[in-house]
Structure formats: C-alpha cells, structure tokens
Write an enzyme that holds these catalytic residues in place. Structure first.
Site, mmCIF file in Angstrom:
data_model
loop_
_atom_site.group_PDB
_atom_site.id
_atom_site.type_symbol
_atom_site.label_atom_id
_atom_site.label_comp_id
_atom_site.label_asym_id
_atom_site.label_seq_id
_atom_site.Cartn_x
_atom_site.Cartn_y
_atom_site.Cartn_z
ATOM 1 N N ASN A 1 -9.590 -8.864 -4.006
ATOM 2 C CA ASN A 1 -8.194 -8.431 -3.999
ATOM 3 C C ASN A 1 -7.297 -9.682 -4.109
ATOM 4 O O ASN A 1 -7.336 -10.555 -3.241
ATOM 5 C CB ASN A 1 -7.922 -7.663 -2.692
ATOM 6 C CG ASN A 1 -6.501 -7.161 -2.613
ATOM 7 O OD1 ASN A 1 -5.574 -7.891 -2.935
ATOM 8 N ND2 ASN A 1 -6.319 -5.937 -2.162
ATOM 9 N N HIS B 1 -2.552 -11.504 -2.573
ATOM 10 C CA HIS B 1 -1.850 -12.578 -1.867
ATOM 11 C C HIS B 1 -1.615 -13.826 -2.702
ATOM 12 O O HIS B 1 -0.881 -14.725 -2.296
ATOM 13 C CB HIS B 1 -2.530 -12.873 -0.536
ATOM 14 C CG HIS B 1 -2.382 -11.723 0.418
ATOM 15 N ND1 HIS B 1 -1.230 -10.967 0.476
ATOM 16 C CD2 HIS B 1 -3.225 -11.156 1.300
ATOM 17 C CE1 HIS B 1 -1.366 -10.005 1.359
ATOM 18 N NE2 HIS B 1 -2.587 -10.085 1.865
ATOM 19 N N HIS C 1 -3.059 -4.166 -5.416
ATOM 20 C CA HIS C 1 -2.296 -3.036 -4.841
ATOM 21 C C HIS C 1 -0.852 -3.149 -5.320
ATOM 22 O O HIS C 1 -0.143 -4.079 -4.945
ATOM 23 C CB HIS C 1 -2.383 -3.127 -3.316
ATOM 24 C CG HIS C 1 -1.776 -1.969 -2.589
ATOM 25 N ND1 HIS C 1 -1.935 -1.791 -1.244
ATOM 26 C CD2 HIS C 1 -1.002 -0.937 -3.014
ATOM 27 C CE1 HIS C 1 -1.297 -0.689 -0.864
ATOM 28 N NE2 HIS C 1 -0.713 -0.167 -1.915
ATOM 29 N N ARG D 1 2.391 -2.055 -4.713
ATOM 30 C CA ARG D 1 3.109 -1.345 -3.639
ATOM 31 C C ARG D 1 4.441 -0.833 -4.117
ATOM 32 O O ARG D 1 5.044 -1.401 -5.036
ATOM 33 C CB ARG D 1 3.326 -2.286 -2.449
ATOM 34 C CG ARG D 1 2.113 -2.437 -1.584
ATOM 35 C CD ARG D 1 2.417 -3.264 -0.344
ATOM 36 N NE ARG D 1 1.353 -3.095 0.626
ATOM 37 C CZ ARG D 1 1.347 -2.180 1.580
ATOM 38 N NH1 ARG D 1 2.370 -1.358 1.728
ATOM 39 N NH2 ARG D 1 0.335 -2.087 2.410
ATOM 40 N N ARG E 1 6.036 -5.926 -3.116
ATOM 41 C CA ARG E 1 6.133 -7.154 -2.320
ATOM 42 C C ARG E 1 5.163 -8.242 -2.779
ATOM 43 O O ARG E 1 5.322 -9.394 -2.440
ATOM 44 C CB ARG E 1 5.945 -6.857 -0.837
ATOM 45 C CG ARG E 1 4.541 -6.491 -0.454
ATOM 46 C CD ARG E 1 4.409 -6.317 1.041
ATOM 47 N NE ARG E 1 5.003 -5.083 1.504
ATOM 48 C CZ ARG E 1 4.561 -4.405 2.580
ATOM 49 N NH1 ARG E 1 3.564 -4.888 3.292
ATOM 50 N NH2 ARG E 1 5.115 -3.278 2.942
ATOM 51 N N GLU F 1 -5.086 -0.242 -6.609
ATOM 52 C CA GLU F 1 -4.785 0.483 -5.368
ATOM 53 C C GLU F 1 -3.350 0.969 -5.438
ATOM 54 O O GLU F 1 -2.447 0.200 -5.800
ATOM 55 C CB GLU F 1 -4.932 -0.443 -4.159
ATOM 56 C CG GLU F 1 -6.346 -0.854 -3.874
ATOM 57 C CD GLU F 1 -6.435 -1.839 -2.727
ATOM 58 O OE1 GLU F 1 -7.560 -2.218 -2.396
ATOM 59 O OE2 GLU F 1 -5.385 -2.255 -2.193
ATOM 60 N N THR G 1 -2.272 -1.822 4.700
ATOM 61 C CA THR G 1 -2.600 -0.397 4.725
ATOM 62 C C THR G 1 -3.211 -0.020 6.079
ATOM 63 O O THR G 1 -4.327 -0.434 6.395
ATOM 64 C CB THR G 1 -3.595 -0.067 3.590
ATOM 65 O OG1 THR G 1 -3.127 -0.702 2.414
ATOM 66 C CG2 THR G 1 -3.690 1.429 3.369
ATOM 67 N N GLU H 1 -13.815 4.960 -0.353
ATOM 68 C CA GLU H 1 -13.817 3.608 0.211
ATOM 69 C C GLU H 1 -13.582 3.769 1.713
ATOM 70 O O GLU H 1 -12.536 4.266 2.148
ATOM 71 C CB GLU H 1 -12.736 2.729 -0.420
ATOM 72 C CG GLU H 1 -12.748 1.339 0.203
ATOM 73 C CD GLU H 1 -12.010 0.278 -0.593
ATOM 74 O OE1 GLU H 1 -12.010 0.347 -1.840
ATOM 75 O OE2 GLU H 1 -11.453 -0.629 0.042
ATOM 76 N N HIS I 1 -11.331 -3.682 4.010
ATOM 77 C CA HIS I 1 -10.150 -3.939 4.843
ATOM 78 C C HIS I 1 -10.500 -4.812 6.040
ATOM 79 O O HIS I 1 -11.287 -4.415 6.888
ATOM 80 C CB HIS I 1 -9.451 -2.663 5.327
ATOM 81 C CG HIS I 1 -7.985 -2.918 5.544
ATOM 82 N ND1 HIS I 1 -7.492 -3.528 6.672
ATOM 83 C CD2 HIS I 1 -6.917 -2.725 4.734
ATOM 84 C CE1 HIS I 1 -6.191 -3.665 6.571
ATOM 85 N NE2 HIS I 1 -5.812 -3.199 5.385
HETATM 86 N N1 PXP Z 1 -9.296 -1.899 0.365
HETATM 87 C C1 PXP Z 1 -8.092 -1.284 0.426
HETATM 88 C C2 PXP Z 1 -8.013 0.149 0.040
HETATM 89 C C3 PXP Z 1 -6.924 -1.987 0.800
HETATM 90 O O1 PXP Z 1 -5.734 -1.349 0.854
HETATM 91 C C4 PXP Z 1 -7.037 -3.359 1.078
HETATM 92 C C5 PXP Z 1 -5.807 -4.142 1.401
HETATM 93 O O2 PXP Z 1 -4.974 -4.168 0.283
HETATM 94 C C6 PXP Z 1 -8.304 -3.952 0.991
HETATM 95 C C7 PXP Z 1 -9.417 -3.190 0.645
HETATM 96 C C8 PXP Z 1 -8.508 -5.408 1.253
HETATM 97 O O3 PXP Z 1 -8.207 -5.694 2.582
HETATM 98 P P1 PXP Z 1 -8.126 -7.202 3.051
HETATM 99 O O4 PXP Z 1 -7.005 -7.831 2.281
HETATM 100 O O5 PXP Z 1 -7.844 -7.087 4.520
HETATM 101 O O6 PXP Z 1 -9.445 -7.827 2.743
#
Ligand code: PXP
Length: 247
Positions: A11, A14, A47, A49, A53, A74, A105, A155, A197
């Site tokens: 992901n 960031h 993601h 959003r 952001r 996402e 999330t 997931e 997550h």
């Molecule tokens: N899976 C989903 C569905 C999420 O919403 C997120 C956060 O955007 C993640 C995985 C990844 O989570 P993390 O950034 O805490 O590793």
C-alpha cells in the site's frame, strides 16, 4: 491444504501523504510503484479516500496506465467511487467502510446488514472483470454475507490483532484463533482470503502461518521502515519475514 507463497500487496498511500504534506509533486507514488516491483512486491494497493488526503485521482490513473503490477483500489461504497473504478478498471477493488474523521480504516464493512445494496453495487464492477474484495471483520456472519452477494475475495481485518500485539496483550493469541477460523471458513466457501491492516515485520509472522491466506496488504509499517532502510529494503525484509513464517 497445500501452502503457497503469500502475495504481498504494498500500500503506497503514505508516499502520497508525504507529498501532499508539502504540496510538492514529490515523492511520486509512481516512483514507489517501480521500486515495489523491483523489490519483489506482487501488487500495488492504494486507497482513494473521499477527502483525497493521500492518493488522488490522477495517481490512480497513472498507476493503472503504467501497469507495472496488479492494482488493488481500496474505496468506499459510494456512487462517485463506483464511477471512478469503472473508468479506471483496476484489477481489483477492495470495498472498505470510510468515515471522514477517522485516521485510518477502523473496523470492517458491515456486509450482513447491506446485502442488497452491496450486491447492486458490485454487479457492474464484476461485469467489467474487476475482482471484488470486501474488507471485513473475521466472523462467519460477514463471510456468509460476502459469499451471498458474490464477492471474489474477503480481506480479513487484522487491526484488532495488531493493536493487541503491539500492546503485548496476550489476548492477541485468541484473536489469532478467530482469524484462523475465519480464513478456513471463507476458504471452504470458495472465497479467496486476504488479510491486512496494521501488520509489521513482527506481527506478520503470526498471520503468514495461516495457510488459507493468499495475499497480505501492508502499507504503514513498510513506508515507516523505508525511512530507515529504503523502500526496496523494507519490502525485501517484509517478503523475507512472510516467507520464513510460512515455510
Ligand atoms: N487493507 C485495507 C483494506 C486497508 O484499508 C489498509 C489501510 O489503508 C490496509 C490493508 C493497510 O493497512 P496498513 O497501512 O496499516 O498496513
């Protein structure tokens, strides 16, 4: 069951968070995407959003056009996001609950209480060959509902497990059991099982042992580790920890 290697979806939200903090055009999520591929990542997760952001619409289009790795978009269950997904045609969408004021999330999607709405929402996505994943809490009611509406993937939300694990609260072992049972239950229904997550190079070893899990989506800890060891190093380390736990 036969245990295959787990796919790692990185992901990259960031990277965009840092970019947007200064309103510059760097660091570029596309540059990150290239490194994800070089480092052995199996997919890209982003993601989009409602408040934009971090990742913005243009990032999604560029990531899709560049086509380096399968793109998992996402998104919340809104008409706006459905339209974007049908325009961009990512490989998969992962539907998540979204509240503007939350930091990340929090909690899974309540599929059981919105079966007809979600079914109507995912049908056009599926007709356009987008795989549909639902981000849910690890319980049978939600898994059954995901199966009923025709999702391809569930997931499983690992946030609760990770919170306890980070606090060194031994209750985490119970939550692991719940995740194991949920993964097995979903797999036996024919759903593909992902998880994510809050996972770190420490907590990932517990989740990677669950044989039914085919993919992990990890962002925050990889981007955090990349500050100290570079993005390539952080991804390689995560892949190594997943592999060590599984085999
Ligand atoms: N899976 C989903 C569905 C999420 O919403 C997120 C956060 O955007 C993640 C995985 C990844 O989570 P993390 O950034 O805490 O590793």
């Amino acid at each position: 069951m036969k245990t295959d290697e787990i796919r790692l979806g990185v992901n990259i939200d960031h990277v965009a968070t840092i970019r947007n903090a200064r309103g510059t055009n760097y660091p570029d999520p596309l540059r990150a995407a290239k490194i994800v591929k070089e480092a052995g990542g199996d997919g890209l997760t982003a993601h989009l959003r409602e408040d934009r952001r971090h990742i913005v619409d243009q990032d999604i289009k560029r990531l899709k056009n560049q086509n380096l790795l399968p793109l998992n978009l996402e998104m919340a269950v809104t008409n706006e996001m459905q339209k974007i997904a049908l325009g961009v045609l990512p490989n998969a969408v992962c539907l998540v609950p979204e509240k503007r004021e939350e930091r990340t999330t929090e909690g899974g999607l309540d599929v059981a209480n919105s079966i007809s709405r979600l079914k109507a929402f995912i049908d056009p996505l599926k007709r356009n060959n987008i795989r549909v994943s639902l981000f849910i809490e690890p319980n049978e009611e939600q898994i059954d509902a995901a199966n009923v509406i025709g999702a391809d993937i569930v997931e499983l939300h690992t946030g609760h497990f990770c919170d306890l694990y980070e606090k060194k609260d031994k209750e985490y072992t119970k939550v692991i059991k719940t995740l194991e049972q949920a993964a097995n239950y979903a797999f036996n229904l024919g759903l593909e099982v992902h998880a994510g997550h809050g996972l770190t190079v420490e907590s990932v070893k517990h989740i990677s042992k669950i044989p039914e899990i085919k993919e992990l989506n990890i962002g925050h800890s990889i981007i955090s580790d990349s500050i100290f060891m570079g993005l390539r190093g952080a991804i390689e380390l995560m892949k190594q920890k997943i592999k060590e736990a599984r085999f």
